[in-house]
Design an enzyme around this catalytic site. Structure first.
Site, PDB file in Angstrom:
ATOM      1  N   GLY A  18      89.438  45.809  12.909  1.00 20.24           N
ATOM      2  CA  GLY A  18      88.381  46.720  13.295  1.00 20.24           C
ATOM      3  C   GLY A  18      87.815  47.538  12.153  1.00 20.24           C
ATOM      4  O   GLY A  18      87.193  48.576  12.382  1.00 20.24           O
ATOM      5  N   LYS A  49      83.778  45.285  12.012  1.00 21.69           N
ATOM      6  CA  LYS A  49      82.534  46.043  12.031  1.00 21.69           C
ATOM      7  C   LYS A  49      81.383  45.307  11.330  1.00 21.69           C
ATOM      8  O   LYS A  49      80.222  45.437  11.710  1.00 21.69           O
ATOM      9  CB  LYS A  49      82.747  47.404  11.351  1.00 21.69           C
ATOM     10  CG  LYS A  49      83.617  48.383  12.148  1.00 21.69           C
ATOM     11  CD  LYS A  49      82.905  48.915  13.370  1.00 21.69           C
ATOM     12  CE  LYS A  49      83.606  50.121  13.979  1.00 21.69           C
ATOM     13  NZ  LYS A  49      84.928  49.821  14.511  1.00 21.69           N
ATOM     14  N   ASP A 125      82.311  53.413  19.510  1.00 18.42           N
ATOM     15  CA  ASP A 125      82.742  54.296  18.432  1.00 18.42           C
ATOM     16  C   ASP A 125      81.699  54.337  17.324  1.00 18.42           C
ATOM     17  O   ASP A 125      80.924  53.396  17.135  1.00 18.42           O
ATOM     18  CB  ASP A 125      84.092  53.833  17.876  1.00 18.42           C
ATOM     19  CG  ASP A 125      84.072  52.380  17.416  1.00 18.42           C
ATOM     20  OD1 ASP A 125      83.417  51.559  18.087  1.00 18.42           O
ATOM     21  OD2 ASP A 125      84.704  52.061  16.397  1.00 18.42           O
ATOM     22  N   ASP A 126      81.701  55.435  16.585  1.00 18.18           N
ATOM     23  CA  ASP A 126      80.882  55.593  15.382  1.00 18.18           C
ATOM     24  C   ASP A 126      79.393  55.352  15.650  1.00 18.18           C
ATOM     25  O   ASP A 126      78.733  54.573  14.947  1.00 18.18           O
ATOM     26  CB  ASP A 126      81.383  54.653  14.273  1.00 18.18           C
ATOM     27  CG  ASP A 126      82.836  54.911  13.911  1.00 18.18           C
ATOM     28  OD1 ASP A 126      83.365  55.958  14.309  1.00 18.18           O
ATOM     29  OD2 ASP A 126      83.432  54.059  13.230  1.00 18.18           O
ATOM     30  N   TYR A 170      86.848  59.401  20.335  1.00 22.37           N
ATOM     31  CA  TYR A 170      88.064  58.595  20.386  1.00 22.37           C
ATOM     32  C   TYR A 170      89.274  59.260  19.735  1.00 22.37           C
ATOM     33  O   TYR A 170      90.326  58.632  19.588  1.00 22.37           O
ATOM     34  CB  TYR A 170      87.834  57.213  19.771  1.00 22.37           C
ATOM     35  CG  TYR A 170      87.318  57.219  18.345  1.00 22.37           C
ATOM     36  CD1 TYR A 170      88.179  57.435  17.267  1.00 22.37           C
ATOM     37  CD2 TYR A 170      85.979  56.971  18.085  1.00 22.37           C
ATOM     38  CE1 TYR A 170      87.709  57.409  15.963  1.00 22.37           C
ATOM     39  CE2 TYR A 170      85.494  56.948  16.776  1.00 22.37           C
ATOM     40  CZ  TYR A 170      86.358  57.162  15.719  1.00 22.37           C
ATOM     41  OH  TYR A 170      85.900  57.140  14.432  1.00 22.37           O
ATOM     42  N   ASP A 236      89.596  51.211   4.674  1.00 25.43           N
ATOM     43  CA  ASP A 236      88.170  50.935   4.495  1.00 25.43           C
ATOM     44  C   ASP A 236      87.388  52.173   4.072  1.00 25.43           C
ATOM     45  O   ASP A 236      86.308  52.062   3.491  1.00 25.43           O
ATOM     46  CB  ASP A 236      87.563  50.306   5.754  1.00 25.43           C
ATOM     47  CG  ASP A 236      87.790  51.124   7.012  1.00 25.43           C
ATOM     48  OD1 ASP A 236      88.511  52.146   6.952  1.00 25.43           O
ATOM     49  OD2 ASP A 236      87.249  50.735   8.068  1.00 25.43           O
ATOM     50  N   ASN A 264      95.126  48.968  12.909  1.00 32.21           N
ATOM     51  CA  ASN A 264      93.926  48.557  12.173  1.00 32.21           C
ATOM     52  C   ASN A 264      94.252  48.736  10.696  1.00 32.21           C
ATOM     53  O   ASN A 264      94.112  49.831  10.161  1.00 32.21           O
ATOM     54  CB  ASN A 264      92.746  49.441  12.594  1.00 32.21           C
ATOM     55  CG  ASN A 264      91.467  49.101  11.856  1.00 32.21           C
ATOM     56  OD1 ASN A 264      91.161  47.953  11.593  1.00 32.21           O
ATOM     57  ND2 ASN A 264      90.697  50.139  11.509  1.00 32.21           N
TER      58      ASN A 264
END
Length: 350
Positions: A18, A49, A125-126, A170, A236, A264
């Site tokens: 993820g 992503k 999310d995001d 989240y 990341d 993740n």
């Protein structure tokens, strides 16, 4: 629609791909499934992503060539007894009140279902929380919009083995003013159909610690135990760093209070041996030792036949098959022993 009870379903354990960055290759994912099966993990959540058709161009169907790869990947997961959960992230630009948009979402998931996939996830999310004018007119809040579409898609799929929802808020740090008083989470907990499980990263996006109390707090609001999307090993957000330590600061008393845990990890696939191996050891542990990171048996790991020094800090060898409590240092020792064995046996020049 009948949904199995909480105790009838296995604890979700495994890996979520993820992260932001170059997705793993099909060969790496297939190798991951073999490792998961070997170590006793049971789930893989497909959510890279930067896979364009997962997020940015979520409406586009997969080409024949892409479809062939996904069919092979889902088959490889099934062969290794790993549940393949396909995630899609439409939140960047979906108009929730537009029936055509919802139809496009269903069409995409129907295509993946035809590939042999039986488990799915909707991720929000995001993303920006401001709704477009049409959605503001149709829904009383952002949470109501997400829940309405998620419930409709869930009912459309009917026989989904597992269905996960990732909220926009989240983690506790995103909740306004706090977790118990978050109107967003309250709406999600009250309106989301009970067969849908909810992802949660803990106190923060990258949580140093996750306490039993914090999970009990969010469970009360969500009206179901969450699945932890754990970013403890994620890199990341800082690709120059690598996280090679063990799974830690999550007491084993969490296990019966959670629906599951998915890590993740680092973007670099081959550097995740320790991260995934130690999570597997944690999942095999029980809370009988009081939940502290105190001790751990070495049986059940692939390299448990290797000699381990009995004076290694945090590791106490016990009779075969006994895994009670958890020690991050002991889990790290076992993971490194297995990793070293693999490196030593690799067919490499010299």
């Amino acid at each position: 629609m009948s949904t199995p009870g909480r105790d009838e379903r296995p604890f979700i354990s495994g890996v979520v791909e993820g992260f932001y960055g170059r997705p793993w290759t099909m060969e790496q994912r297939t190798e991951l499934f073999k490792r998961e099966h070997q170590w006793g993990l049971n789930t893989y959540l497909y959510a890279p992503k930067d896979d364009y058709k997962h997020r940015m161009y979520w409406r586009e169907l997969y080409s024949p060539e892409e479809a062939e790869q996904l069919v092979a990947l889902i088959s490889a997961a099934e062969k290794n007894r790993v549940e393949f959960i396909y995630a899609i992230s439409p939140g960047l630009d979906i108009t929730f009140s537009n029936p055509g948009e919802v139809a496009a979402l269903k069409r995409k998931l129907d295509q993946v279902k035809a590939f042999g996939c039986r488990s799915f996830s909707l991720l929000f999310d995001d993303i920006e929380t401001e709704m477009c004018p049409a959605d503001k007119q149709a829904f009383s809040s952002f949470a109501h919009a997400q829940v309405a579409v998620t419930n409709e898609v869930y009912q459309h799929l009917r026989d989904a083995k597992t269905f996960l929802f990732c909220p926009t808020d989240y983690c506790a740090a995103f909740c306004n003013p706090n977790v118990p008083q978050s109107s967003y989470l309250q709406t999600v907990g009250e309106k989301l159909l009970p067969g849908i499980d909810i992802l949660w990263t803990g106190p923060k996006v990258v949580s140093n610690k996750i306490s039993v109390e914090s999970i009990e707090e969010v469970t009360a609001v969500l009206k179901r135990p969450p699945v932890i999307w754990d970013n403890i090993h994620a890199n990341d957000y800082d690709p120059q760093r690598l996280f090679l330590g063990p799974y830690k600061d999550r007491p084993t008393e969490l296990i019966p209070k959670l629906r599951g845990v998915l890590t993740n990890p680092n973007c670099e696939f081959y550097l995740n041996f320790v991260a995934i191996h130690t999570l597997a050891t944690w999942c095999r542990s029980s809370a009988t030792g009081g939940g502290s990171d105190v001790e751990m048996g070495d049986a059940g790991a692939r390299g448990s036949h290797l000699k381990v020094k009995l004076d290694t800090p945090g590791l106490r060898c016990r009779k075969e098959g006994d895994v009670s409590g958890y020690s991050p240092q002991g889990a790290l020792t076992l993971a490194l022993s297995d990793w070293l064995q693999e490196l030593m046996s690799a067919n490499q020049p010299g």
